[in-house]
Motif scaffolding. Sequence first.
Motif, PDB file in Angstrom:
ATOM      1  N   LYS A 119       4.901   0.076   7.659  1.00 52.97           N
ATOM      2  CA  LYS A 119       3.575  -0.148   7.083  1.00 52.97           C
ATOM      3  C   LYS A 119       3.462   0.257   5.615  1.00 52.97           C
ATOM      4  O   LYS A 119       4.178   1.134   5.139  1.00 52.97           O
ATOM      5  N   TYR A 120       2.504  -0.389   4.965  1.00 57.24           N
ATOM      6  CA  TYR A 120       2.130  -0.051   3.589  1.00 57.24           C
ATOM      7  C   TYR A 120       0.757   0.609   3.651  1.00 57.24           C
ATOM      8  O   TYR A 120      -0.177   0.067   4.238  1.00 57.24           O
ATOM      9  N   TRP A 121       0.638   1.803   3.114  1.00 58.19           N
ATOM     10  CA  TRP A 121      -0.683   2.453   3.022  1.00 58.19           C
ATOM     11  C   TRP A 121      -0.674   3.323   1.770  1.00 58.19           C
ATOM     12  O   TRP A 121       0.134   4.242   1.668  1.00 58.19           O
TER      13      TRP A 121
ATOM     14  N   GLY B  69     -10.015   2.704   1.911  1.00 56.76           N
ATOM     15  CA  GLY B  69      -9.331   3.647   2.798  1.00 56.76           C
ATOM     16  C   GLY B  69      -8.079   4.226   2.159  1.00 56.76           C
ATOM     17  O   GLY B  69      -7.821   5.434   2.244  1.00 56.76           O
ATOM     18  N   MET B  70      -7.304   3.368   1.482  1.00 56.82           N
ATOM     19  CA  MET B  70      -6.063   3.855   0.845  1.00 56.82           C
ATOM     20  C   MET B  70      -6.379   4.871  -0.244  1.00 56.82           C
ATOM     21  O   MET B  70      -5.688   5.891  -0.365  1.00 56.82           O
ATOM     22  N   ALA B  71      -7.414   4.600  -1.027  1.00 59.22           N
ATOM     23  CA  ALA B  71      -7.780   5.531  -2.107  1.00 59.22           C
ATOM     24  C   ALA B  71      -8.224   6.866  -1.502  1.00 59.22           C
ATOM     25  O   ALA B  71      -7.879   7.940  -2.003  1.00 59.22           O
TER      26      ALA B  71
ATOM     27  N   SER C  33     -12.770  -0.839   4.142  1.00 55.84           N
ATOM     28  CA  SER C  33     -11.724  -1.765   3.688  1.00 55.84           C
ATOM     29  C   SER C  33     -10.427  -1.001   3.410  1.00 55.84           C
ATOM     30  O   SER C  33     -10.444   0.206   3.165  1.00 55.84           O
ATOM     31  N   SER C  34      -9.294  -1.736   3.437  1.00 59.24           N
ATOM     32  CA  SER C  34      -8.001  -1.081   3.173  1.00 59.24           C
ATOM     33  C   SER C  34      -8.012  -0.435   1.788  1.00 59.24           C
ATOM     34  O   SER C  34      -7.489   0.662   1.611  1.00 59.24           O
ATOM     35  N   ARG C  35      -8.587  -1.150   0.830  1.00 58.89           N
ATOM     36  CA  ARG C  35      -8.567  -0.648  -0.552  1.00 58.89           C
ATOM     37  C   ARG C  35      -9.271   0.720  -0.643  1.00 58.89           C
ATOM     38  O   ARG C  35      -8.724   1.672  -1.198  1.00 58.89           O
TER      39      ARG C  35
ATOM     40  N   SER D 206      -4.247  -9.154  -3.239  1.00 57.07           N
ATOM     41  CA  SER D 206      -4.010  -8.486  -1.945  1.00 57.07           C
ATOM     42  C   SER D 206      -2.659  -7.776  -2.007  1.00 57.07           C
ATOM     43  O   SER D 206      -1.627  -8.423  -2.252  1.00 57.07           O
ATOM     44  N   GLY D 207      -2.661  -6.473  -1.745  1.00 55.74           N
ATOM     45  CA  GLY D 207      -1.434  -5.677  -1.848  1.00 55.74           C
ATOM     46  C   GLY D 207      -0.331  -6.185  -0.934  1.00 55.74           C
ATOM     47  O   GLY D 207       0.853  -6.141  -1.281  1.00 55.74           O
ATOM     48  N   SER D 208      -0.711  -6.696   0.234  1.00 54.04           N
ATOM     49  CA  SER D 208       0.296  -7.179   1.172  1.00 54.04           C
ATOM     50  C   SER D 208       0.519  -8.692   1.022  1.00 54.04           C
ATOM     51  O   SER D 208       1.349  -9.263   1.727  1.00 54.04           O
ATOM     52  N   GLY D 209      -0.217  -9.325   0.103  1.00 57.05           N
ATOM     53  CA  GLY D 209      -0.159 -10.778  -0.092  1.00 57.05           C
ATOM     54  C   GLY D 209       1.226 -11.323  -0.431  1.00 57.05           C
ATOM     55  O   GLY D 209       1.631 -12.346   0.138  1.00 57.05           O
ATOM     56  N   PRO D 210       1.993 -10.678  -1.343  1.00 55.88           N
ATOM     57  CA  PRO D 210       3.294 -11.258  -1.707  1.00 55.88           C
ATOM     58  C   PRO D 210       4.231 -11.418  -0.512  1.00 55.88           C
ATOM     59  O   PRO D 210       5.115 -12.272  -0.527  1.00 55.88           O
ATOM     60  N   ARG D 211       4.024 -10.605   0.543  1.00 56.27           N
ATOM     61  CA  ARG D 211       4.891 -10.743   1.722  1.00 56.27           C
ATOM     62  C   ARG D 211       4.708 -12.110   2.378  1.00 56.27           C
ATOM     63  O   ARG D 211       5.632 -12.628   3.004  1.00 56.27           O
ATOM     64  N   SER D 212       3.513 -12.711   2.241  1.00 58.35           N
ATOM     65  CA  SER D 212       3.271 -14.024   2.850  1.00 58.35           C
ATOM     66  C   SER D 212       3.873 -15.171   2.030  1.00 58.35           C
ATOM     67  O   SER D 212       3.881 -16.305   2.484  1.00 58.35           O
TER      68      SER D 212
ATOM     69  N   ILE E 230       2.297  -9.482   9.420  1.00 61.85           N
ATOM     70  CA  ILE E 230       2.003  -8.182  10.047  1.00 61.85           C
ATOM     71  C   ILE E 230       3.132  -7.224   9.665  1.00 61.85           C
ATOM     72  O   ILE E 230       4.316  -7.550   9.850  1.00 61.85           O
ATOM     73  N   ALA E 231       2.752  -6.058   9.154  1.00 61.95           N
ATOM     74  CA  ALA E 231       3.776  -5.096   8.742  1.00 61.95           C
ATOM     75  C   ALA E 231       4.393  -4.408   9.951  1.00 61.95           C
ATOM     76  O   ALA E 231       3.694  -4.043  10.904  1.00 61.95           O
ATOM     77  N   LEU E 232       5.712  -4.254   9.911  1.00 63.24           N
ATOM     78  CA  LEU E 232       6.429  -3.478  10.924  1.00 63.24           C
ATOM     79  C   LEU E 232       6.623  -2.059  10.372  1.00 63.24           C
ATOM     80  O   LEU E 232       6.392  -1.075  11.068  1.00 63.24           O
TER      81      LEU E 232
ATOM     82  N   MET F  27      -0.450  -1.470  14.707  1.00 61.01           N
ATOM     83  CA  MET F  27      -1.879  -1.670  14.383  1.00 61.01           C
ATOM     84  C   MET F  27      -2.033  -1.603  12.881  1.00 61.01           C
ATOM     85  O   MET F  27      -1.196  -1.031  12.191  1.00 61.01           O
ATOM     86  N   ASP F  28      -3.121  -2.169  12.391  1.00 62.69           N
ATOM     87  CA  ASP F  28      -3.410  -2.077  10.961  1.00 62.69           C
ATOM     88  C   ASP F  28      -4.730  -1.327  10.762  1.00 62.69           C
ATOM     89  O   ASP F  28      -5.074  -0.512  11.601  1.00 62.69           O
ATOM     90  N   ALA F  29      -5.469  -1.649   9.704  1.00 65.78           N
ATOM     91  CA  ALA F  29      -6.719  -0.922   9.450  1.00 65.78           C
ATOM     92  C   ALA F  29      -7.841  -1.565  10.267  1.00 65.78           C
ATOM     93  O   ALA F  29      -8.802  -2.114   9.735  1.00 65.78           O
TER      94      ALA F  29
HETATM   95  O1  PMV Z   1      -3.021  -5.727   1.613  1.00 59.84           O
HETATM   96  P1  PMV Z   1      -4.125  -4.905   2.170  1.00 59.84           P
HETATM   97  O2  PMV Z   1      -4.936  -4.245   1.122  1.00 59.84           O
HETATM   98  O3  PMV Z   1      -4.982  -5.647   3.156  1.00 59.84           O
HETATM   99  O4  PMV Z   1      -3.447  -3.678   2.999  1.00 59.84           O
HETATM  100  C1  PMV Z   1      -2.726  -3.835   4.188  1.00 59.84           C
HETATM  101  C2  PMV Z   1      -2.603  -2.506   4.861  1.00 59.84           C
HETATM  102  C3  PMV Z   1      -2.157  -2.506   6.301  1.00 59.84           C
HETATM  103  O5  PMV Z   1      -2.478  -3.714   6.948  1.00 59.84           O
HETATM  104  C4  PMV Z   1      -2.866  -1.376   7.028  1.00 59.84           C
HETATM  105  C5  PMV Z   1      -0.652  -2.239   6.420  1.00 59.84           C
HETATM  106  C6  PMV Z   1       0.250  -3.348   5.953  1.00 59.84           C
HETATM  107  O6  PMV Z   1       1.340  -3.030   5.450  1.00 59.84           O
HETATM  108  O7  PMV Z   1      -0.100  -4.536   6.094  1.00 59.84           O
END
Ligand code: PMV
Length: 317
Positions: A16-18, A187-189, A183-185, A136-142, A12-14, A274-276
């Motif tokens: 956030k990435y958007w 929504g971000m665009a 979806s985040s993808r 997944s854009g946030s995948g490498p954090r895991s 979970i991002a503290l 919160m996230d998306a």
């Molecule tokens: O990795 P994605 O495409 O699911 O994007 C994650 C976007 C947020 O959850 C809204 C914020 C974040 O940094 O995780």
Amino acid sequence: MLRATAEAGINIALIKYWGKRDDELNLPAVGSISLTLCELGSRSTVHFDPALSADSFVLDTVERTDPRVFGTLDAVRQIAGLSTKARVESFNTVPTASGLASSASGAAALATAAWHAAGLPPGLDPRLADITRINSGSGPRSLLGGLVELDRESGQPVQLLPAADWDLAMVVAVLGRGPKAVSSRVGMARSRKSSPYFAQWVASHPADLQAARAAIMHRDLEQLGVLMEHSTQKMHACMLASKPALMYWRPATIAALEAIHALRTKGVGVWSTMDAGPHVKALCQRGDAAQVHRALLATDGVDEVLVTTPGPGTRLL
Ligand code: PMV
């Protein structure tokens, strides 16, 4: 070895990435800082089998066609010089249909299992993070445990603090079920293209990252919590100002945010993010988690509340 299983926690991002700055490489427009969790995640087994004539993918016992999963296999095959097809079997340990994003843990578990099944060298290779990020854009954090920063420039994850070094909890209030509306993808665009606040979101982000790094270094939960709420609200302001508006909130979202605020006025150190989607996550000390759990469970419209704690990075089983 042509077969491997890996397990990853959701994060979970503290901060956030958007927004993306490169759609093809899936590079972020902003860096981010997240907490990898122990109790919720994904497990993936990849088996490169010379007897197969095509790749296959089963998620939670249902056969699926997912170009991103097959793209991950292709990327690993290219690095390993393999042509063998693979069978992928994945499970999410996130409660079924809870609507909580498991794409990050799924991408990290899949890439790690494929990497090892293909016989590539152990250790956090930057190419493994690149492959995870494409999915997944946030995948490498895991891929890493505890508090993790995803660097904007390199797209690589860096651990800021191991899971065991800070007694935190993330209490997750699940509000409503089913897939998110946008979806985040997508929504971000949309935000990048149409939100007048997108440029300000990107420009004001480095200061939040810098302050959050300092708060983490000093284990200053209040400072980190205030920054997390601010980053969350800025992200949602940017979403709301997109055309058409990205509105992920439900009435129960406001009720849960108010419950967290009310706890704070009573002296409990707890902050929201919160996230998306409509769900609300509360960051607090582990010793306060039971109280936060009770308050969120008593909130109208909250279906389920899960107490989670910091967890390790992606590991092979
Ligand atoms: O990795 P994605 O495409 O699911 O994007 C994650 C976007 C947020 O959850 C809204 C914020 C974040 O940094 O995780």
